[in-house]
Design an enzyme around this catalytic site. Structure first.
Site, PDB file in Angstrom:
ATOM      1  N   ILE A 123       0.815  -1.213   0.000  1.00 38.34           N
ATOM      2  CA  ILE A 123       0.000   0.000   0.000  1.00 38.34           C
ATOM      3  C   ILE A 123       0.850   1.265   0.000  1.00 38.34           C
ATOM      4  O   ILE A 123       0.313   2.367  -0.169  1.00 38.34           O
ATOM      5  CB  ILE A 123      -1.007   0.020   1.164  1.00 38.34           C
ATOM      6  CG1 ILE A 123      -0.316   0.203   2.516  1.00 38.34           C
ATOM      7  CG2 ILE A 123      -1.867  -1.236   1.159  1.00 38.34           C
ATOM      8  CD1 ILE A 123      -1.296   0.480   3.657  1.00 38.34           C
ATOM      9  N   PHE A 145       5.445   1.140  15.436  1.00 38.95           N
ATOM     10  CA  PHE A 145       6.734   0.945  16.089  1.00 38.95           C
ATOM     11  C   PHE A 145       6.494   0.438  17.513  1.00 38.95           C
ATOM     12  O   PHE A 145       5.507   0.798  18.156  1.00 38.95           O
ATOM     13  CB  PHE A 145       7.514   2.263  16.144  1.00 38.95           C
ATOM     14  CG  PHE A 145       8.135   2.663  14.833  1.00 38.95           C
ATOM     15  CD1 PHE A 145       9.481   2.409  14.588  1.00 38.95           C
ATOM     16  CD2 PHE A 145       7.392   3.297  13.854  1.00 38.95           C
ATOM     17  CE1 PHE A 145      10.068   2.777  13.383  1.00 38.95           C
ATOM     18  CE2 PHE A 145       7.963   3.675  12.648  1.00 38.95           C
ATOM     19  CZ  PHE A 145       9.297   3.403  12.406  1.00 38.95           C
ATOM     20  N   LYS A 146       7.391  -0.395  17.992  1.00 38.52           N
ATOM     21  CA  LYS A 146       7.305  -0.863  19.368  1.00 38.52           C
ATOM     22  C   LYS A 146       7.586   0.294  20.331  1.00 38.52           C
ATOM     23  O   LYS A 146       8.309   1.242  20.004  1.00 38.52           O
ATOM     24  CB  LYS A 146       8.320  -1.984  19.614  1.00 38.52           C
ATOM     25  CG  LYS A 146       8.139  -3.211  18.730  1.00 38.52           C
ATOM     26  CD  LYS A 146       6.871  -3.965  19.055  1.00 38.52           C
ATOM     27  CE  LYS A 146       6.787  -5.250  18.238  1.00 38.52           C
ATOM     28  NZ  LYS A 146       5.531  -5.989  18.502  1.00 38.52           N
ATOM     29  N   THR A 147       7.025   0.184  21.511  1.00 43.48           N
ATOM     30  CA  THR A 147       7.201   1.237  22.515  1.00 43.48           C
ATOM     31  C   THR A 147       8.673   1.464  22.842  1.00 43.48           C
ATOM     32  O   THR A 147       9.106   2.604  23.074  1.00 43.48           O
ATOM     33  CB  THR A 147       6.439   0.879  23.800  1.00 43.48           C
ATOM     34  OG1 THR A 147       5.071   0.633  23.478  1.00 43.48           O
ATOM     35  CG2 THR A 147       6.519   2.005  24.820  1.00 43.48           C
ATOM     36  N   ALA A 162       2.582   8.591  17.484  1.00 46.15           N
ATOM     37  CA  ALA A 162       2.475   8.649  16.025  1.00 46.15           C
ATOM     38  C   ALA A 162       1.392   7.698  15.533  1.00 46.15           C
ATOM     39  O   ALA A 162       0.583   8.052  14.668  1.00 46.15           O
ATOM     40  CB  ALA A 162       3.826   8.296  15.393  1.00 46.15           C
ATOM     41  N   TYR A 163       1.375   6.495  16.074  1.00 46.93           N
ATOM     42  CA  TYR A 163       0.367   5.506  15.673  1.00 46.93           C
ATOM     43  C   TYR A 163      -1.041   6.053  15.933  1.00 46.93           C
ATOM     44  O   TYR A 163      -1.941   5.937  15.085  1.00 46.93           O
ATOM     45  CB  TYR A 163       0.585   4.215  16.452  1.00 46.93           C
ATOM     46  CG  TYR A 163      -0.420   3.130  16.140  1.00 46.93           C
ATOM     47  CD1 TYR A 163      -0.322   2.362  14.980  1.00 46.93           C
ATOM     48  CD2 TYR A 163      -1.463   2.861  17.026  1.00 46.93           C
ATOM     49  CE1 TYR A 163      -1.250   1.364  14.704  1.00 46.93           C
ATOM     50  CE2 TYR A 163      -2.391   1.862  16.750  1.00 46.93           C
ATOM     51  CZ  TYR A 163      -2.278   1.116  15.592  1.00 46.93           C
ATOM     52  OH  TYR A 163      -3.190   0.135  15.319  1.00 46.93           O
TER      53      TYR A 163
END
Length: 311
Positions: free
Chosen positions: A64, A95-97, A227-228
């Site tokens: 995408i 992204f992971k924390t 951001a997510y």
């Protein structure tokens, strides 16, 4: 392939929630189900896994983030099916924390996929969504014959009729969009809740978030520290805008478009401690993808646990 054949398509479907959605659609949707994935080998492996379960999904590559890839899929759908009946936009990243990548880079990368990638898919594929039409074959002209062949014939006609009246779009968002919205400044909240916000205005806001992170002023400008979450605000608001456009421009087609939260699901993204299995996470997206043919809604809503949540 006949253009009368029905087709449902799921993005980001080689694993996790997307894979579970494809499995459920293969069992319930009266037509072909296309599993898409960025990585061809992984996508084909996912198809083989479902085939081993006795299911028959098709595969098509889709990244995408790549407009050429999206348009290749669009051309495939037009050639093979003359359009699209059900679209589930599931592809996304986080992204992971504990990831040490600078926040402004996380913001740019996550926005590119979750918001702009989803927007590009919608731009290319929403025009392909077939309208809810009348049954393609009437039953009244069939002479009733009390035998098994007649029963099979009627069931076939009923199946074809169901196929011809679906027009569903599901954008997989997250409850994080709701919690992140509440952490925005009052001014941003007002903009994101507006019933008249345009797609162009939304794009401007999403770009502003990325620029504000690059300049180190996103907190000062009223953005949350996620951001997510902001990208999923974008997906939810985009869904509201798209639904409004469909009502204005294609109201007679009775297409239903919604955003949803699958829940906190045990995936590579959410981790092993999440409360839901991928199969449980698929329930609300599949529910929206298969809303009954006579359903008037939900439309333009944010849905969680099969219930509309106030935005």
């Amino acid at each position: 392939m006949s253009s009368c054949a029905r087709v449902a398509l799921v993005t980001g479907a080689n694993k996790g929630i997307g894979f579970a959605i494809v499995r459920d659609l293969c069992r319930q949707f009266p037509g072909d189900v296309v599993l898409t994935a960025r990585n061809t080998a992984r996508g084909q492996a996912a198809v083989q896994q479902l085939q081993a379960e006795g299911l028959s999904p098709r595969f098509h590559q889709l990244d995408i983030d790549d407009l050429q890839s999206i348009r290749a899929l669009r051309d495939f759908l037009l050639k093979e099916y003359g359009g699209l009946d059900v679209l589930v936009n599931n592809a996304g990243i986080a992204f992971k924390t504990i990831d040490s990548t600078p926040f402004h880079i996380q913001a740019e990368v996550t926005m590119k996929t979750n918001f702009f990638g989803t927007q590009d898919v919608c731009t290319e594929l929403l025009p392909l969504i077939k309208p809810r039409g009348p049954p393609t074959r009437g039953h009244e002209d069939i002479n009733p014959v009390p035998n098994l062949a007649f029963i099979v014939l009627v069931l076939t006609f009923l199946r074809n009729d169901l196929c011809c009246i679906l027009g569903r779009v599901v954008n997989v968002s997250s409850f994080v969009s709701v919690s992140s919205l509440k952490k925005c400044s009052p001014e941003l909240q007002q903009k994101f809740r507006s019933e008249t916000i345009t797609e162009e205005e939304l794009v401007g806001l999403m770009n502003k978030f990325v620029e504000d992170t690059k300049n180190g002023v996103h907190r000062k400008e009223g953005w949350p520290e996620t951001a997510y979450g902001v990208t999923k605000i974008g997906v939810t608001v985009l869904s509201r805008i798209q639904a409004r456009k469909l009502s204005e421009q294609r109201g007679g087609d009775k297409i239903l478009l919604n955003a949803c939260c699958p829940g906190w699901v045990r995936t590579d993204m959410a981790g092993p401690t999440a409360t839901k299995s991928p199969e449980e996470g698929a329930e609300t997206p599949v529910y929206l993808a298969l809303l009954p043919s006579d359903a008037e809604g939900p439309h333009g809503q944010f849905v969680s646990e099969k219930k509309v949540v106030q935005w």
